[in-house]
Design an enzyme around this catalytic site. Structure first.
Site, PDB file in Angstrom:
ATOM      1  N   CYS A 255       0.798  -1.231   0.000  1.00  0.00           N
ATOM      2  CA  CYS A 255       0.000   0.000   0.000  1.00  0.00           C
ATOM      3  C   CYS A 255       0.829   1.279   0.000  1.00  0.00           C
ATOM      4  CB  CYS A 255      -0.990  -0.009   1.169  1.00  0.00           C
ATOM      5  SG  CYS A 255      -0.239   0.081   2.808  1.00  0.00           S
ATOM      6  N   HIS A 314      -2.801   1.477   6.802  1.00  0.00           N
ATOM      7  CA  HIS A 314      -3.032   1.472   5.354  1.00  0.00           C
ATOM      8  C   HIS A 314      -2.727   2.868   4.841  1.00  0.00           C
ATOM      9  CE1 HIS A 314      -4.396   0.575   1.431  1.00  0.00           C
ATOM     10  NE2 HIS A 314      -5.497   1.303   1.500  1.00  0.00           N
ATOM     11  N   ASP A 337      -6.955   5.877  -3.857  1.00  0.00           N
ATOM     12  CA  ASP A 337      -6.229   4.695  -3.392  1.00  0.00           C
ATOM     13  C   ASP A 337      -6.021   3.740  -4.558  1.00  0.00           C
ATOM     14  OD1 ASP A 337      -5.098   2.618  -2.000  1.00  0.00           O
ATOM     15  OD2 ASP A 337      -6.670   2.482  -0.480  1.00  0.00           O
TER      16      ASP A 337
END
Length: 670
Positions: A255, A314, A337
């Site tokens: 991530c 995250h 994202d």
């Protein structure tokens, strides 16, 4: 007409240095002119003779990867506007004509071909412009523009909420090929869509992920033999440059790497962006605004029932823009994202999702706001699964309403420090506003929602989460609280795992069980596990590992059970770096590093590296093994190629100890 009177363009000087300085684009490492839309730029046209009133002088700009191209044709003599563009003659001296061109504040961004009459004047890039008040990415604060557009280094925040670690990151949005790579990735957009930062940012977000035919391949398996382990990356630059050259997916990322390259790409094209970390981040697969964890009676997670997960952290990216596609009130920061988690409109992507909508629980606002809302607001339910005459019975033993979406973090503007931006995403936990938002998002009355997530347990449990020096025993301090002081026997069961930051369990370290008699309203119970249970398993996968698990406490007489979870991140401090504070371009400087193996096991696959935007290439040094107790020293000679303050990042990596780093800014003079 006498051929001697025909107007001929001899040359067009795009005044690269002058325009780049005015447009804040001097740092881009390209020979092409880089401009920002909605702002004046200057052209010097050299003619074969002085310009006369009857002469025709046309300036044409064309852009677009699809037919028909976006085209603007301007006449400096009449100064008429076309599609919001305008050109004027600023000065005329003999055969030289100075033109001032203003591009539209909503012009298409991308590569442009420029022509004056029939003279091909070259190619330039046009970017979004946060300095232009009419641009939909306008950002009023000069300090914020310096951070979110011009700063080419920063930090990723990792670890977990009670032990946040910073990872230096080089965004490098001005480096060679980065801008070209970013615009190459936007081939799927129509020309008119290239005006809109909402659509451009969503497309860039999509193309950062190789699963969509883009840049970076995600991998959470722990096996990265045919690529680069995600924790090794500290810069977006080699990833985007490799993709630009090969047009092939780069292996591998997780991530924070996806956020790093996305932030780089957005800043490169002129959209203000910041990498953001959400600690204790929920992944709600059922989209019911809860995370449900199912345990057996020893505290082990039951995989076939537990579909949701909580990541220790995250990382995503926020981008700044107006949302003209939404009702008033949703401008500003938007979540994007690129990490491949959920499908949105046929591809792995999230956003742009407005922070104002997330904060207010307006999950219907596009794009993908439901998913982001749950990441920062969901409730965690822990269920005990009991086997009863070959049938399973699920008993709710813990409801945690304040454990998800903690310490949402980004780099502070103008400072090398962390800024907590949690309140930009959500109201304070337990406040009346927070209850109303949860009710709005869930579609239930606030009283119903509040009651449904409350357990009237007579026993409360919490765990003191200490940091863990790598190689030391595990110590857990359990606190039990109750309203009575009557002595009671309590069974404690704690199951610990070696796992990744996503909660992916690689091996169970064992179960600690203990029966204690508690006295008074508050008691402490101490659990220990020897380091030998985890130390020999550190190298089993090529990931940075943490220790995580669940603790169940049961009152023997009543059978009442409560539960909580724990996470321990490893610390390793036996690493020192020495480097000078100053240096000169093209003159070597020496970096000395020492590392001591304090573990009872040998460290293997050793690699030291030095990275900096001030260096032409990364420098590295490798060694097969460092025995227990051994100290190794290495010296590396680096030759800077860029003047100014340059950040140097020195890393130590091994199979067992993943990434120990140090950083220093060195002032390089010419």
């Amino acid at each position: 007409m006498d051929s001697r009177n025909v107007l001929i363009i001899y040359a067009v000087n795009v005044e690269r240095k002058l325009n780049a300085a005015a447009h804040h684009t001097s740092e881009y490492q390209t020979k092409k002119l880089v401009l920002r839309r909605g702002q004046i730029f200057t052209l010097k046209v050299i003619l074969n003779r002085p310009l006369q009133p009857q002469d025709e002088l046309k300036v044409t700009f064309t852009s677009g990867q699809r037919d028909p191209p976006y085209m603007v044709e301007l006449d400096p003599v009449t100064s008429y506007r076309s599609k919001g563009w305008q050109v004027k003659i600023a000065k005329q001296s003999g055969v030289e004509v100075i033109l001032n061109v203003i591009s539209a504040a909503d012009a298409v961004v991308g590569r442009y071909k420029m022509r004056v009459n029939e003279y091909k004047a070259g190619v330039f890039y046009l970017l979004f412009n946060p300095w232009c008040s009419d641009d939909s990415v306008f950002m009023a604060s000069e300090e914020e523009r310096a951070e979110y557009i011009l700063n080419d280094t920063g930090y990723m925040y990792m670890g977990f909420a009670k032990q946040i670690k910073e990872k230096p990151w080089t965004f490098g949005q001005f480096e060679k090929h980065i801008l070209s790579c970013c615009f190459n990735l936007l081939f799927q957009l129509e020309n008119n869509e290239m005006q809109n930062p909402v659509l451009v940012s969503r497309a860039i977000c999509t193309m950062m992920c190789a699963a969509n035919g883009g840049v970076l391949m995600g991998n959470w398996t722990g096996d990265y033999a045919d690529g680069t382990a995600p924790y090794v990356w500290t810069s977006s630059v080699p990833i985007l440059q490799q993709h630009y050259v090969t047009r092939m997916p780069v292996r591998y990322g997780q991530c924070w790497v996806f956020s790093g390259i996305l932030t780089t790409a957005l800043r490169a094209v002129g959209i203000p962006a910041r990498s953001v970390t959400n600690f204790e981040s929920a992944h709600d697969t059922e989209k019911n605004l809860t995370v449900d964890i199912y345990l057996d009676e020893s505290g082990k997670t039951i995989p076939h029932l537990t579909k949701d997960s909580v990541w220790n952290f995250h990382v995503w990216t926020d981008a700044w823009m107006k949302r003209q596609d939404l009702p008033h009130g949703y401008d500003g920061w938007q979540v994007l994202d690129s990490t491949p988690q959920e499908i949105s409109d046929g591809g792995f992507r999230t956003g742009p999702s407005p922070l104002t909508a997330i904060r207010q629980g307006l999950i219907q606002m596009k794009y993908d706001t439901t998913f982001v809302f749950t990441e920062v607001n969901g409730d965690k339910f822990i269920w005990l699964v009991k086997q009863n005459q070959e049938r399973e019975k699920n008993i709710l033993i813990a409801v945690e309403t304040a454990s998800l979406g903690k310490k949402i973090s980004t780099k502070m503007v103008g400072e090398n420090r962390r800024e907590d931006i949690t309140l930009q995403y959500r109201f304070p936990e337990g406040s009346p506003e927070e209850r109303k938002v949860m009710a709005k998002a869930s579609g239930k009355p606030s009283d119903d929602k509040l009651n449904s997530r409350t357990l009237n347990n007579s026993l409360q449990i919490s765990v003191l989460q200490n940091s863990l020096e790598l190689g030391a025993p595990i110590y857990l301090t359990i606190t039990l609280k109750r309203k009575t002081a009557t002595p009671q026997n309590v069974n404690i069961s704690c199951s610990l795992n070696l796992q990744t930051y996503t909660g992916n369990k690689k091996t169970n370290l064992g179960v600690i069980q203990k029966t204690v008699q508690i006295h008074g309203q508050e008691s402490r119970v101490f659990l220990t596990m020897d380091a030998s249970y985890y130390i020999y398993k550190l190298g089993m996968v090529d990931d940075e590992m943490v220790i995580g698990g669940f603790i169940i406490a049961e009152i023997v007489d009543s059978g009442e059970r409560v539960a909580t979870d724990t996470t321990l991140c490893f610390l390793y401090s036996a690493f020192s770096v020495e480097m000078p504070s100053t240096g000169k371009v093209k003159q070597p400087l020496v970096i000395t590093s020492k590392f001591t193996n304090t573990l009872p096991i040998p460290l293997t696959n050793i690699k030291f590296s030095v990275e900096s935007l001030g260096l032409a290439n990364m420098k590295s040094w490798e060694q097969e093994t460092v025995p227990p107790g051994k100290t190794i020293t290495f010296q590396m000679e680096c030759t800077p190629v860029k003047a100014g303050p340059q950040k140097f990042i020195v890393k130590f990596i091994s199979r067992q100890v993943k990434e120990v780093h140090a950083e220093k800014v060195v002032l390089i003079s010419k």
